[in-house]
Design a protein around this motif. Structure first.
Motif, PDB file in Angstrom:
ATOM      1  N   ARG A  50      -3.105   7.897  -6.116  1.00  0.00           N
ATOM      2  CA  ARG A  50      -2.470   6.871  -5.317  1.00  0.00           C
ATOM      3  C   ARG A  50      -1.845   5.831  -6.245  1.00  0.00           C
ATOM      4  O   ARG A  50      -2.370   5.570  -7.333  1.00  0.00           O
ATOM      5  N   PRO A  51      -0.757   5.220  -5.865  1.00  0.00           N
ATOM      6  CA  PRO A  51      -0.100   4.251  -6.755  1.00  0.00           C
ATOM      7  C   PRO A  51      -0.902   2.960  -6.867  1.00  0.00           C
ATOM      8  O   PRO A  51      -1.493   2.484  -5.892  1.00  0.00           O
ATOM      9  N   TRP A  52      -0.929   2.425  -8.079  1.00  0.00           N
ATOM     10  CA  TRP A  52      -1.572   1.126  -8.289  1.00  0.00           C
ATOM     11  C   TRP A  52      -0.518   0.047  -8.080  1.00  0.00           C
ATOM     12  O   TRP A  52       0.367  -0.156  -8.918  1.00  0.00           O
ATOM     13  N   THR A  53      -0.568  -0.645  -6.988  1.00  0.00           N
ATOM     14  CA  THR A  53       0.446  -1.648  -6.649  1.00  0.00           C
ATOM     15  C   THR A  53       0.049  -3.042  -7.128  1.00  0.00           C
ATOM     16  O   THR A  53       0.739  -3.658  -7.945  1.00  0.00           O
ATOM     17  N   SER A  54      -1.057  -3.538  -6.632  1.00  0.00           N
ATOM     18  CA  SER A  54      -1.533  -4.861  -7.030  1.00  0.00           C
ATOM     19  C   SER A  54      -3.034  -4.951  -6.773  1.00  0.00           C
ATOM     20  O   SER A  54      -3.622  -4.121  -6.072  1.00  0.00           O
ATOM     21  N   TRP A  55      -3.647  -5.982  -7.350  1.00  0.00           N
ATOM     22  CA  TRP A  55      -5.074  -6.206  -7.144  1.00  0.00           C
ATOM     23  C   TRP A  55      -5.375  -6.468  -5.669  1.00  0.00           C
ATOM     24  O   TRP A  55      -6.359  -5.959  -5.131  1.00  0.00           O
ATOM     25  N   GLU A  56      -4.549  -7.262  -5.021  1.00  0.00           N
ATOM     26  CA  GLU A  56      -4.787  -7.578  -3.612  1.00  0.00           C
ATOM     27  C   GLU A  56      -4.673  -6.338  -2.731  1.00  0.00           C
ATOM     28  O   GLU A  56      -5.454  -6.168  -1.786  1.00  0.00           O
ATOM     29  N   ASP A  57      -3.736  -5.451  -3.038  1.00  0.00           N
ATOM     30  CA  ASP A  57      -3.565  -4.256  -2.224  1.00  0.00           C
ATOM     31  C   ASP A  57      -4.721  -3.281  -2.422  1.00  0.00           C
ATOM     32  O   ASP A  57      -5.225  -2.690  -1.460  1.00  0.00           O
ATOM     33  N   VAL A  58      -5.154  -3.127  -3.665  1.00  0.00           N
ATOM     34  CA  VAL A  58      -6.252  -2.198  -3.945  1.00  0.00           C
ATOM     35  C   VAL A  58      -7.553  -2.680  -3.315  1.00  0.00           C
ATOM     36  O   VAL A  58      -8.325  -1.885  -2.759  1.00  0.00           O
ATOM     37  N   HIS A  59      -7.807  -4.000  -3.346  1.00  0.00           N
ATOM     38  CA  HIS A  59      -9.064  -4.538  -2.838  1.00  0.00           C
ATOM     39  C   HIS A  59      -8.925  -5.111  -1.430  1.00  0.00           C
ATOM     40  O   HIS A  59      -9.796  -5.876  -0.994  1.00  0.00           O
TER      41      HIS A  59
END
Length: 388
Positions: free
Chosen positions: A233-242
């Motif tokens: 999965r793409p790593w977009t941002s810290w806020e999106d991942v968490h």
């Protein structure tokens, strides 16, 4: 309910306690650390299998937080412990260490503690970076750590243990090279190095580290395939991942494909298998036999004393000892004049006499039977995971 899961986990945990005493006396931090990590991993897996048997309810969330972190830490801890073992064995087998001073032992203990405990804790903290949500619950298996399937997760969760495994392979190879160079005088070299290792114990440690290393590579590879089987999965941002981090993933059996259930079942059993491998290397050697002998002697001594105080019917060997002690006591009294001799004829002892003597022994009888039955008077003294 999969009854075999908690039974297998608890048996594996008990097996970890068998070699604990002599490793504790040797103050071998890597092997002690392997025992502790595997013990708690197996206990946690057994508890999970009981709590979530035929259930996917979200109960004991704090327990799941703790156990999933232990899972992640064990992924790093077991390879790190094997690395410490191989570094220690390579140093002993090389000519660089002729003897071990107190300061060198202290530095080695600090290094082993950092590798076996501090490094896994750092690995637990790094897991939070790629932890997409709180944890997952699998029916019948319990809690499982969640991983956001991305490139950073490969580097942080899986590549670091693989790097430690590669270093373990290097030091294990160097240890074998040192052995083949001085295989004729290797036993004398171990003795001159002021190490408690013997040749057999050295190779047992080396074989265990190498087997655990290859087994660890296999388990890490299986876990990586199982985790990333659906792609990255793409790593977009810290806020999106968490985002929505407190969410708990639920995986009931009826909605899980049969192939996934089989792979999950196989991966679950890798931890008890790891424990059995460790037990097999350290529970059938000379040290283990001496320990079993000492425990059996202790049991015999305690049981015999309990039977004597209990007043239960003595066996034939006890009857023989009591009869001999009684005859010796009679001879002592008759020669010392403590008991007057009225000229009566001696009669053979009957079983009733012996039974009464066993329940109310004289001082001489107790003293004699005590020294005959106490083996402690003898001069003989008897002597690492579920890689998610």
């Amino acid at each position: 309910m999969r009854v075999e899961l908690p039974i297998g986990a608890f048996i594996a945990a008990l097996l970890m306690l068998v070699p604990l005493p002599w490793h504790w006396r040797a103050r071998n931090i890597p092997t002690l650390s392997i025992i502790v990590w595997l013990f708690f991993c197996n206990i946690g897996a057994g508890v999970n299998a009981i709590i979530w048997a035929d259930s996917i309810r979200i109960v004991a969330p704090v327990w799941c937080d703790i156990y999933t972190k232990i899972q992640v830490g064990a992924t790093m801890a077991l390879p790190a412990c094997c690395l410490c073992l191989c570094i220690h064995l390579e140093r002993i087998a090389s000519v660089r260490q002729v003897g071990t001073t107190l300061q060198q032992k202290r530095r080695q203990m600090i290094f082993d503690t950092m590798m076996c405990w501090i490094l896994p804790m750092v690995h637990m903290a790094l897991h939070y970076i790629v932890q997409g949500h709180r944890f997952d619950i699998l029916e019948d298996f319990g809690c499982r750590a969640s991983i956001y399937q991305s490139v950073p997760s490969i580097l942080l969760v899986w590549m670091l243990p693989m790097l430690v495994v590669a270093l373990t392979l290097v030091f294990a190879g160097l240890s074998l090279v040192h052995f083949f160079r001085r295989r004729v005088t290797f036993a004398c070299h171990l003795q001159n190095s002021n190490s408690a290792l013997t040749t057999s114990r050295y190779f047992r440690l080396m074989a265990m580290a190498i087997v655990q290393m290859f087994w660890g590579v296999f388990i890490i590879s299986i876990n990586m395939w199982f985790t990333y089987r659906n792609g990255l999965r793409p790593w977009t941002s810290w806020e999106d991942v968490h985002f929505n981090f407190s969410r708990v993933g639920i995986f009931p059996t009826v909605l899980t494909p049969v192939s996934i259930q089989r792979w999950t079942y196989f991966i679950w059993w890798t931890m008890p298998i790891t424990s059995v491998l460790f037990f097999a290397f350290f529970s059938f050697g000379q040290d283990a036999i001496k320990e079993y002998t000492a425990c059996w002697r202790w049991v015999q001594r305690v049981i015999f004393r309990v039977r004597s105080v209990d007043g239960s019917a003595p066996n034939s060997s006890n009857i023989h000892r009591i009869a001999l002690s009684k005859l010796d006591a009679d001879k002592t009294y008759s020669t010392s004049g403590s008991i007057p001799d009225f000229g009566t004829k001696a009669r053979p002892l009957s079983f009733d006499d012996v039974s009464s003597m066993s329940t109310t022994p004289t001082t001489a009888t107790f003293s004699t039977s005590h020294h005959l039955s106490d083996p402690s008077k003898s001069s003989l003294t008897p002597q690492p995971h579920n890689m998610v």
